[in-house]
Design a protein around this motif. Sequence first.
Motif, short mmCIF file in Angstrom:
data_model
loop_
_atom_site.label_atom_id
_atom_site.label_comp_id
_atom_site.label_asym_id
_atom_site.label_seq_id
_atom_site.Cartn_x
_atom_site.Cartn_y
_atom_site.Cartn_z
N LYS A 36 0.84 -1.20 0.00
CA LYS A 36 0.00 0.00 0.00
C LYS A 36 0.88 1.26 0.00
CE LYS A 36 -3.65 2.36 2.52
NZ LYS A 36 -4.51 2.37 3.70
N GLY A 37 1.90 1.26 0.84
CA GLY A 37 2.82 2.40 0.90
C GLY A 37 3.57 2.60 -0.40
N MET A 38 3.97 1.51 -1.02
CA MET A 38 4.70 1.62 -2.28
C MET A 38 3.79 2.14 -3.39
SD MET A 38 7.78 0.91 -1.56
CE MET A 38 8.56 0.61 -3.12
N GLN A 39 2.52 1.78 -3.35
CA GLN A 39 1.57 2.30 -4.33
C GLN A 39 1.40 3.81 -4.16
OE1 GLN A 39 0.35 0.48 -6.82
NE2 GLN A 39 -0.62 2.29 -7.67
N THR A 40 1.33 4.25 -2.92
CA THR A 40 1.24 5.69 -2.64
C THR A 40 2.50 6.39 -3.10
OG1 THR A 40 -0.17 5.23 -0.73
CG2 THR A 40 0.86 7.39 -0.82
N LEU A 41 3.65 5.76 -2.84
CA LEU A 41 4.93 6.31 -3.27
C LEU A 41 4.96 6.46 -4.79
CD1 LEU A 41 8.15 5.88 -1.62
CD2 LEU A 41 8.20 5.09 -3.95
N LYS A 42 4.47 5.47 -5.50
CA LYS A 42 4.42 5.52 -6.96
C LYS A 42 3.55 6.69 -7.43
CE LYS A 42 2.85 2.82 -10.92
NZ LYS A 42 2.18 1.59 -11.35
N LYS A 43 2.42 6.88 -6.77
CA LYS A 43 1.50 7.96 -7.14
C LYS A 43 2.16 9.33 -6.94
CE LYS A 43 -2.75 10.10 -5.63
NZ LYS A 43 -3.49 10.32 -4.41
#
Length: 69
Positions: A35-42
Amino acid sequence: MNQFETLKTLVLSLEDEFYKFYEKNNKAAGGRIRKGMQTLKKIAQEIRMNVLASKVPIHDLKDSDNIVD
C-alpha cells in the motif's frame, strides 16, 4: 518542495514495515508495504508530471527562437 518532503516521510515510515516483513516474517506488514509503495508511486508520478509541466514552457521558448519569419 512539499512533495519531496512527503516522499521522504513515506519512505522513512515504511522502514519498520520492511523490518517486520523481512526479519519477523509478518505477512500483514507486506500488505502495508504494498500500500505504501503504491502511494509512493502515485506521488512520484505527480512529481514527474510537475517537473515536465515546468520544463515545457522553457522548451517552447527555445523552439520559438529558432523560427525564421
